[in-house]
Design a protein around this motif. Structure first.
Motif, mmCIF file in Angstrom:
data_model
loop_
_atom_site.group_PDB
_atom_site.id
_atom_site.type_symbol
_atom_site.label_atom_id
_atom_site.label_comp_id
_atom_site.label_asym_id
_atom_site.label_seq_id
_atom_site.Cartn_x
_atom_site.Cartn_y
_atom_site.Cartn_z
ATOM 1 N N TRP A 257 0.856 -1.192 0.000
ATOM 2 C CA TRP A 257 0.000 0.000 0.000
ATOM 3 C C TRP A 257 0.890 1.240 0.000
ATOM 4 O O TRP A 257 1.928 1.279 0.663
ATOM 5 C CB TRP A 257 -0.895 -0.009 1.244
ATOM 6 C CG TRP A 257 -1.730 1.228 1.425
ATOM 7 C CD1 TRP A 257 -2.570 1.792 0.524
ATOM 8 C CD2 TRP A 257 -1.804 2.042 2.604
ATOM 9 N NE1 TRP A 257 -3.180 2.908 1.060
ATOM 10 C CE2 TRP A 257 -2.719 3.081 2.344
ATOM 11 C CE3 TRP A 257 -1.203 1.985 3.854
ATOM 12 C CZ2 TRP A 257 -3.040 4.063 3.270
ATOM 13 C CZ3 TRP A 257 -1.526 2.966 4.784
ATOM 14 C CH2 TRP A 257 -2.427 3.995 4.493
ATOM 15 N N VAL A 258 0.487 2.239 -0.775
ATOM 16 C CA VAL A 258 1.221 3.498 -0.837
ATOM 17 C C VAL A 258 0.375 4.576 -0.173
ATOM 18 O O VAL A 258 -0.758 4.850 -0.593
ATOM 19 C CB VAL A 258 1.533 3.891 -2.297
ATOM 20 C CG1 VAL A 258 2.277 5.227 -2.330
ATOM 21 C CG2 VAL A 258 2.346 2.799 -2.976
ATOM 22 N N PHE A 274 5.670 3.808 1.913
ATOM 23 C CA PHE A 274 5.403 2.516 1.280
ATOM 24 C C PHE A 274 5.255 1.465 2.390
ATOM 25 O O PHE A 274 6.199 1.178 3.118
ATOM 26 C CB PHE A 274 6.532 2.142 0.318
ATOM 27 C CG PHE A 274 6.816 3.213 -0.690
ATOM 28 C CD1 PHE A 274 5.853 3.603 -1.607
ATOM 29 C CD2 PHE A 274 8.037 3.883 -0.695
ATOM 30 C CE1 PHE A 274 6.097 4.609 -2.530
ATOM 31 C CE2 PHE A 274 8.299 4.890 -1.606
ATOM 32 C CZ PHE A 274 7.315 5.258 -2.524
ATOM 33 N N TRP A 275 4.037 0.914 2.490
ATOM 34 C CA TRP A 275 3.729 -0.025 3.568
ATOM 35 C C TRP A 275 3.722 -1.456 3.060
ATOM 36 O O TRP A 275 3.351 -1.739 1.913
ATOM 37 C CB TRP A 275 2.363 0.291 4.177
ATOM 38 C CG TRP A 275 2.332 1.555 4.972
ATOM 39 C CD1 TRP A 275 1.897 2.782 4.556
ATOM 40 C CD2 TRP A 275 2.755 1.727 6.332
ATOM 41 N NE1 TRP A 275 2.017 3.710 5.563
ATOM 42 C CE2 TRP A 275 2.535 3.088 6.668
ATOM 43 C CE3 TRP A 275 3.289 0.870 7.296
ATOM 44 C CZ2 TRP A 275 2.841 3.590 7.925
ATOM 45 C CZ3 TRP A 275 3.584 1.368 8.556
ATOM 46 C CH2 TRP A 275 3.363 2.725 8.858
ATOM 47 N N SER A 330 4.664 1.663 -6.784
ATOM 48 C CA SER A 330 3.239 1.398 -6.561
ATOM 49 C C SER A 330 3.061 -0.004 -6.007
ATOM 50 O O SER A 330 4.028 -0.781 -5.897
ATOM 51 C CB SER A 330 2.446 1.567 -7.866
ATOM 52 O OG SER A 330 2.951 0.703 -8.872
ATOM 53 N N ARG A 331 1.815 -0.315 -5.633
ATOM 54 C CA ARG A 331 1.517 -1.642 -5.081
ATOM 55 C C ARG A 331 1.990 -2.717 -6.056
ATOM 56 O O ARG A 331 1.754 -2.636 -7.263
ATOM 57 C CB ARG A 331 0.020 -1.785 -4.843
ATOM 58 C CG ARG A 331 -0.411 -3.184 -4.392
ATOM 59 C CD ARG A 331 -1.916 -3.269 -4.215
ATOM 60 N NE ARG A 331 -2.361 -4.649 -4.065
ATOM 61 C CZ ARG A 331 -2.408 -5.311 -2.910
ATOM 62 N NH1 ARG A 331 -2.052 -4.693 -1.798
ATOM 63 N NH2 ARG A 331 -2.822 -6.561 -2.855
ATOM 64 N N GLY A 332 2.640 -3.733 -5.519
ATOM 65 C CA GLY A 332 3.145 -4.826 -6.343
ATOM 66 C C GLY A 332 4.627 -4.718 -6.624
ATOM 67 O O GLY A 332 5.268 -5.711 -6.971
ATOM 68 N N GLY A 370 4.567 -12.133 -4.096
ATOM 69 C CA GLY A 370 4.306 -11.010 -3.193
ATOM 70 C C GLY A 370 2.970 -10.405 -3.561
ATOM 71 O O GLY A 370 1.929 -11.069 -3.504
ATOM 72 N N HIS A 371 2.975 -9.147 -3.978
ATOM 73 C CA HIS A 371 1.748 -8.488 -4.459
ATOM 74 C C HIS A 371 1.865 -8.134 -5.938
ATOM 75 O O HIS A 371 1.067 -7.348 -6.448
ATOM 76 C CB HIS A 371 1.473 -7.224 -3.640
ATOM 77 C CG HIS A 371 1.407 -7.469 -2.166
ATOM 78 N ND1 HIS A 371 0.398 -8.196 -1.578
ATOM 79 C CD2 HIS A 371 2.247 -7.106 -1.161
ATOM 80 C CE1 HIS A 371 0.616 -8.266 -0.280
ATOM 81 N NE2 HIS A 371 1.716 -7.615 0.000
ATOM 82 N N ARG A 372 2.829 -8.720 -6.615
ATOM 83 C CA ARG A 372 3.066 -8.380 -8.021
ATOM 84 C C ARG A 372 2.549 -9.478 -8.938
ATOM 85 O O ARG A 372 2.844 -10.657 -8.745
ATOM 86 C CB ARG A 372 4.567 -8.177 -8.262
ATOM 87 C CG ARG A 372 4.858 -7.655 -9.662
ATOM 88 C CD ARG A 372 6.329 -7.469 -9.901
ATOM 89 N NE ARG A 372 6.587 -6.997 -11.258
ATOM 90 C CZ ARG A 372 7.723 -7.153 -11.905
ATOM 91 N NH1 ARG A 372 8.743 -7.740 -11.297
ATOM 92 N NH2 ARG A 372 7.881 -6.702 -13.125
#
Length: 450
Positions: A257-258, A274-275, A330-332, A370-372
């Motif tokens: 999350w940004v 950046f979380w 960004s996220r990912g 991860g989130h990517r």
């Protein structure tokens, strides 16, 4: 015969002050839900009204304490993973009751991926442990296919502690002989597959023998049972180590999350935060980091804990990272140590295929690391593992619930490490691009070479 290699063992600590996450798994109707029900009842983690709600014909059906879906109660099976919580005087526990049916293997994989331990149940009444032919020659006991599959999957997923509970021995006249022969079969299979078993324990989940307390005689004295004089199952669980994060690996951080700055009073001093959760290594102010994708570099200006206190953060903990300059993140995206990673576009990987549609080389999937999300396809199948013989076989496709090794081609590079080295960085999932179903659990072995 080719066998699976023993994975790298993570550093573990027998921190009994930390909750132990464990799963129960094994074949259908081996007594997994009943065992958990017994643990909950005997540890006094069940209220009186809950017990009253699982009465059937005047008797307590322990399995109903975990089988919460209406379909599970109607059919008498476990479908989804049910999590329950209980504690003893020395430890807290989080239990995942994994389904035994082959078609729900994907749910077992999900539960095992974050477990510190697995208790694999074996139903002694289902195995030909007592068969003899000619002149007293004994037919070796064999394990059920799903028992083998769950042991292999827990091993592949690097579940640190594997315990086998041989259940329903109370229903067998010669419990000691049955336990001896089933234990020998388990030992042979574990040795061939490179699996280390912490313990093999005889239990009766229905009667509570060797579950929370050791078997006792009529005078309340601890006695051996089925030729076993070791600790009860719960005593073992109280001493098992928890999984430690990959602190010894290079720093890696998947951005979840940004947070945009909210004003001059913000601790980011006008820069974005950046979380996410640190996947490996450690982050502290002053570190030089690289951003993937893009290969830009920046310096860490501030590190915030989950309470927004400023402090260095290690693997396994949430953090907010502020960089010394504005960069496109960004996220990912991943924030990485500038050394220690070589992003790869082709990977050798072990896959547990979970989709009902078979894996066919060349088909396009989404890969999540991860989130990517990146597009991926299986370039070729190296082999399929025969769970009965542990031999590797040539294969043109992988059917549901099979295990194999493949070469995975990625549209964009990912910063990965072998799963045997780092659990978070070495794991991906494949998602069908059309149905959006989870198709496979992917465990990276190495970068592909030609």
């Amino acid at each position: 015969m080719t066998t699976l290699a023993t994975p790298h063992t993570q550093d573990t600590t027998a921190d009994t002050g930390t909750a132990l996450r464990f799963i129960t798994c094994g074949s259908v109707d081996d007594g997994k839900s009943t065992l958990i029900g017994r643990l909950l009842v005997d540890s006094r983690a069940v209220l009186a009204d809950q017990l009253a709600g699982v009465q059937r014909n005047g008797e307590t059906d322990l399995a109903l304490l975990t089988d919460g879906l209406s379909a599970e109660r109607e059919q008498g099976i476990t479908i989804d993973v049910a999590y329950r919580y209980f504690s003893t005087a020395t430890r807290k526990f989080i239990i995942g009751d994994a389904p035994g049916h082959e078609q729900y293997t994907r749910n077992m994989v999900t539960a095992a991926s974050s477990a510190d331990a697995a208790v694999v149940l074996v139903d002694a009444t289902k195995l030909p442990w007592a068969a003899e032919v000619g002149d007293g020659e004994v037919v070796a006991s064999t394990l059920l296919p799903q028992t083998r599959r769950h042991l292999l999957l827990a091993h592949l997923l690097r579940v640190p502690s594997l315990v086998v509970a041989v259940n329903k021995l109370d229903a067998i006249d010669d419990a000691a002989l049955a336990f001896e022969r089933i234990g020998a079969a388990l030992g042979d299979f574990a040795a061939a597959a490179g699996i280390t078993l912490k313990a093999v324990v005889p239990v009766s989940a229905l009667k509570g023998w060797n579950v929370t307390t050791r078997h006792q005689d009529g005078k309340g004295q601890d006695t051996g049972w089925a030729g076993y004089e070791g600790p009860a199952l719960l005593e073992l669980l109280e001493q098992l180590p928890v999984t430690q994060p990959d602190a010894g690996q290079p720093f890696a951080f998947p951005v979840q999350w940004v947070e945009k700055f909210s004003g001059s009073a913000d601790t980011s001093q006008g820069r974005r935060i950046f979380w996410g959760r640190v996947a490996s290594g450690r982050v502290a102010p002053g570190q030089r980091i690289a951003i993937l994708p893009g290969n830009q570099q920046a310096t860490v200006a501030r590190v915030l804990t989950h309470t927004r206190a400023e402090a260095a953060v290690g693997a396994g903990h949430s953090a907010g990272i502020v960089l010394d300059r504005e960069v496109d993140v960004s996220r990912g995206d991943w924030l990485l140590a500038t050394e220690g990673f070589e992003p790869q576009r082709e990977l050798h990987a072990t896959v547990a295929w979970l989709d009902d549609e078979p894996l066919v080389p060349g088909r396009l999937y989404w890969a999540l690391h991860g989130h990517r999300w990146v597009k991926a396809k299986v370039a070729r199948i190296v082999y399929r593992l025969n769970i009965h013989t542990l031999e590797t076989e040539d294969a043109q496709q992988l059917e549901a619930n099979t295990i194999g090794e493949v070469v995975l081609a990625l549209q964009q590079p990912l910063a990965v490490l072998p799963f045997a080295q780092a659990r978070s960085l070495g794991s991906l999932i494949l998602v069908d691009s059309a149905s959006h179903k989870t198709a496979a659990a992917v465990l990276v072995r190495s970068a592909a070479t030609h």
